[in-house]
Design a protein around this motif. Structure first.
Motif, PDB file in Angstrom:
ATOM      1  N   LEU A 163       0.870  -1.179   0.000  1.00  0.00           N
ATOM      2  CA  LEU A 163       0.000   0.000   0.000  1.00  0.00           C
ATOM      3  C   LEU A 163       0.911   1.234   0.000  1.00  0.00           C
ATOM      4  CD1 LEU A 163      -2.823  -0.749   2.616  1.00  0.00           C
ATOM      5  CD2 LEU A 163      -3.056  -0.632   0.128  1.00  0.00           C
ATOM      6  N   PRO A 164       0.395   2.374  -0.515  1.00  0.00           N
ATOM      7  CA  PRO A 164       1.202   3.597  -0.487  1.00  0.00           C
ATOM      8  C   PRO A 164       1.553   3.976   0.957  1.00  0.00           C
ATOM      9  CG  PRO A 164      -0.807   3.891  -1.789  1.00  0.00           C
ATOM     10  CD  PRO A 164      -0.929   2.574  -1.111  1.00  0.00           C
ATOM     11  N   THR A 165       2.707   4.635   1.129  1.00  0.00           N
ATOM     12  CA  THR A 165       3.060   5.175   2.441  1.00  0.00           C
ATOM     13  C   THR A 165       1.922   6.065   2.920  1.00  0.00           C
ATOM     14  OG1 THR A 165       5.313   5.254   1.597  1.00  0.00           O
ATOM     15  CG2 THR A 165       4.903   6.347   3.714  1.00  0.00           C
ATOM     16  N   GLU A 166       1.698   6.066   4.249  1.00  0.00           N
ATOM     17  CA  GLU A 166       0.617   6.867   4.844  1.00  0.00           C
ATOM     18  C   GLU A 166      -0.774   6.277   4.575  1.00  0.00           C
ATOM     19  OE1 GLU A 166       1.178  10.015   6.708  1.00  0.00           O
ATOM     20  OE2 GLU A 166       3.120   9.002   6.698  1.00  0.00           O
ATOM     21  N   ALA A 167      -0.857   5.086   4.050  1.00  0.00           N
ATOM     22  CA  ALA A 167      -2.171   4.463   3.845  1.00  0.00           C
ATOM     23  C   ALA A 167      -2.856   4.262   5.199  1.00  0.00           C
ATOM     24  CB  ALA A 167      -2.020   3.126   3.128  1.00  0.00           C
ATOM     25  N   THR A 168      -4.165   4.320   5.190  1.00  0.00           N
ATOM     26  CA  THR A 168      -4.938   4.202   6.436  1.00  0.00           C
ATOM     27  C   THR A 168      -5.603   2.816   6.532  1.00  0.00           C
ATOM     28  OG1 THR A 168      -6.960   4.990   5.415  1.00  0.00           O
ATOM     29  CG2 THR A 168      -5.497   6.673   6.387  1.00  0.00           C
ATOM     30  N   VAL A 169      -6.217   2.595   7.675  1.00  0.00           N
ATOM     31  CA  VAL A 169      -6.989   1.368   7.879  1.00  0.00           C
ATOM     32  C   VAL A 169      -8.095   1.266   6.825  1.00  0.00           C
ATOM     33  CG1 VAL A 169      -8.634   0.270   9.470  1.00  0.00           C
ATOM     34  CG2 VAL A 169      -6.445   1.165  10.331  1.00  0.00           C
ATOM     35  N   ALA A 170      -8.727   2.394   6.516  1.00  0.00           N
ATOM     36  CA  ALA A 170      -9.779   2.394   5.499  1.00  0.00           C
ATOM     37  C   ALA A 170      -9.218   1.981   4.140  1.00  0.00           C
ATOM     38  CB  ALA A 170     -10.432   3.770   5.408  1.00  0.00           C
ATOM     39  N   ASP A 171      -8.027   2.463   3.815  1.00  0.00           N
ATOM     40  CA  ASP A 171      -7.399   2.093   2.541  1.00  0.00           C
ATOM     41  C   ASP A 171      -7.164   0.575   2.486  1.00  0.00           C
ATOM     42  OD1 ASP A 171      -7.295   4.768   1.796  1.00  0.00           O
ATOM     43  OD2 ASP A 171      -5.292   5.052   2.676  1.00  0.00           O
ATOM     44  N   LEU A 172      -6.709   0.022   3.599  1.00  0.00           N
ATOM     45  CA  LEU A 172      -6.469  -1.429   3.645  1.00  0.00           C
ATOM     46  C   LEU A 172      -7.777  -2.185   3.396  1.00  0.00           C
ATOM     47  CD1 LEU A 172      -4.873  -4.023   4.295  1.00  0.00           C
ATOM     48  CD2 LEU A 172      -5.340  -3.579   6.725  1.00  0.00           C
ATOM     49  N   LYS A 173      -8.855  -1.739   4.066  1.00  0.00           N
ATOM     50  CA  LYS A 173     -10.145  -2.412   3.881  1.00  0.00           C
ATOM     51  C   LYS A 173     -10.602  -2.328   2.428  1.00  0.00           C
ATOM     52  CE  LYS A 173     -12.224  -1.800   8.491  1.00  0.00           C
ATOM     53  NZ  LYS A 173     -13.351  -1.130   9.181  1.00  0.00           N
ATOM     54  N   ASN A 174     -10.427  -1.164   1.819  1.00  0.00           N
ATOM     55  CA  ASN A 174     -10.823  -1.005   0.414  1.00  0.00           C
ATOM     56  C   ASN A 174     -10.037  -1.946  -0.491  1.00  0.00           C
ATOM     57  OD1 ASN A 174     -12.720   0.921   0.995  1.00  0.00           O
ATOM     58  ND2 ASN A 174     -11.302   2.645   0.708  1.00  0.00           N
ATOM     59  N   GLN A 175      -8.738  -1.994  -0.266  1.00  0.00           N
ATOM     60  CA  GLN A 175      -7.872  -2.858  -1.070  1.00  0.00           C
ATOM     61  C   GLN A 175      -8.321  -4.326  -0.961  1.00  0.00           C
ATOM     62  OE1 GLN A 175      -5.469  -2.047  -3.090  1.00  0.00           O
ATOM     63  NE2 GLN A 175      -4.602  -4.092  -3.487  1.00  0.00           N
ATOM     64  N   LEU A 176      -8.602  -4.755   0.289  1.00  0.00           N
ATOM     65  CA  LEU A 176      -9.019  -6.150   0.500  1.00  0.00           C
ATOM     66  C   LEU A 176     -10.361  -6.417  -0.185  1.00  0.00           C
ATOM     67  CD1 LEU A 176      -8.078  -6.519   4.273  1.00  0.00           C
ATOM     68  CD2 LEU A 176      -7.012  -7.761   2.370  1.00  0.00           C
ATOM     69  N   SER A 177     -11.282  -5.453  -0.111  1.00  0.00           N
ATOM     70  CA  SER A 177     -12.611  -5.636  -0.713  1.00  0.00           C
ATOM     71  C   SER A 177     -12.516  -5.768  -2.221  1.00  0.00           C
ATOM     72  CB  SER A 177     -13.519  -4.449  -0.366  1.00  0.00           C
ATOM     73  OG  SER A 177     -13.689  -4.363   1.018  1.00  0.00           O
TER      74      SER A 177
END
Lengths: 80, 141, 141, 80
Positions: free
Chosen positions: D24-38
């Motif tokens: 994930l890009p540096t500074e990615a958030t928990v929300a970004d992780l969830k989006n990526q997984l979805s």
């Protein structure tokens, strides 16, 4: 009629014995028994409550006593 | 419903495990147990021991009434109520109530109602023994 | 308050008596215990066994948070929370929660809140194994 | 940045492994992780909920991820 009353807990201490015998008129009620006891043992007035059990069931004040009833004094219970 | 209900008035130490084992069933969702213990003080005054006595046949029948009512009201699977009489030392157990139910909320509510009702209606009395005297609990205001 | 709180995540059968013994104190008025058991069916479908797994360090820390909160909110004397992981047969015990308190009402309320909260926040998962398949409980609507 | 995600319960079944690695890009958030997984695993949409734990604590969606964080997927819990 002649009645036998069983006394548990503090009522045994007040009356001074476990089996207490007394006479009441035929057709006397639970209320009559309580009144008789209160007159003979003024300390009953200090109890929070006094229930009477007839033949292993709580009895209403209006119930009539019979000579062969198992009559038990139930001062405030404190099991548990 | 006799096999769902286990009522005992005992002159010997109680076993919490016996009550638990009675109420466990394969279709139970939750079991709640209340265990009473003898406290070492009352209103700051040290208690030496407690003496329990019961009008035994009626104590058993009143405990059974409470149990039958609880089974019906809360659709319990099983209930076990054991009460001890005689002399108990500090820390000993005068009462154990175990109930099992498909739903845990019913088990909590039932167990609490049973101990509350037991303390109001079952003809059992306890006398607290202090160093300098004794008193029948709750007898006088 | 470490000595008032006993949290264990175990791979071996739980002992209700161990939880009870931990929470008994000489100044306890009442003890309430919740015992979970593995039910033989879910919505009428026969369950063969349950597999429990946990994110163990966090499961322990979340159980401890719940216990600390309960002790403070209800002025509990002691609390013991034991949870089992691994494979459990029908009738076996995944969780035991015991609390002791000066007043029994607080013990009932605390014990119920602890199991309710445990089921919401502690990272433990169970999979029901049926004759013809398996499902992670509550994972999907 | 390279992240390692630990997968419990049904998330392990969906992803097919316990330790899942992703970038994930540096500074990615928990929300970004969830989006990526979805996006990668459409079955995540069938879950009642998905929480993320960072270093043994539940994390808010706005929290920022770091490479050495212990990141854990928490599908609906069912203990007790």
């Amino acid at each position: 009629m002649n009645l036998k009353v069983l006394c548990f807990g503090i009522t045994r201490d007040i009356i001074g014995q476990f089996e207490y015998r007394l006479s009441l008129p035929t057709e006397a009620t639970v209320a009559d028994l309580k009144n008789q006891l209160s007159m003979q043992f003024p300390k009953f007035a200090t109890l929070k409550s006094l229930r009477i059990a007839l033949n292993e069931e709580y009895a209403e004040d209006t119930m009539t006593l019979k000579e062969n009833d198992e009559i038990v004094l139930i001062p405030p219970v404190s099991g548990g | 419903m006799p096999s769902m209900i286990d009522i005992q008035l005992l002159h010997t130490p109680l076993s919490e495990q016996a009550c638990l084992d009675f109420v466990k069933t394969d279709d139970t969702g939750g079991i709640v147990v209340f265990v009473g213990t003898v406290r070492n003080q009352t209103k700051g005054k040290a208690v030496v021991r407690l003496d329990f006595e019961a009008y035994e046949p009626m104590a058993i029948s009143e405990m059974r009434k409470i149990a039958v009512q609880a089974v019906e009201q809360f659709s319990l699977k099983k209930i076990s109520v054991h009460h001890r009489v005689g002399t108990l030392a500090i820390g000993e157990v005068p009462v154990v109530i175990a109930v099992s139910s498909a739903h845990r909320k019913a088990a909590f509510d039932a167990c609490e109602l049973v101990i509350d009702t037991l303390k109001e209606t079952v003809p059992i009395w306890k006398k607290e023994i202090f160093e300098d005297g004794e008193v029948w609990v709750s007898a006088t205001p």
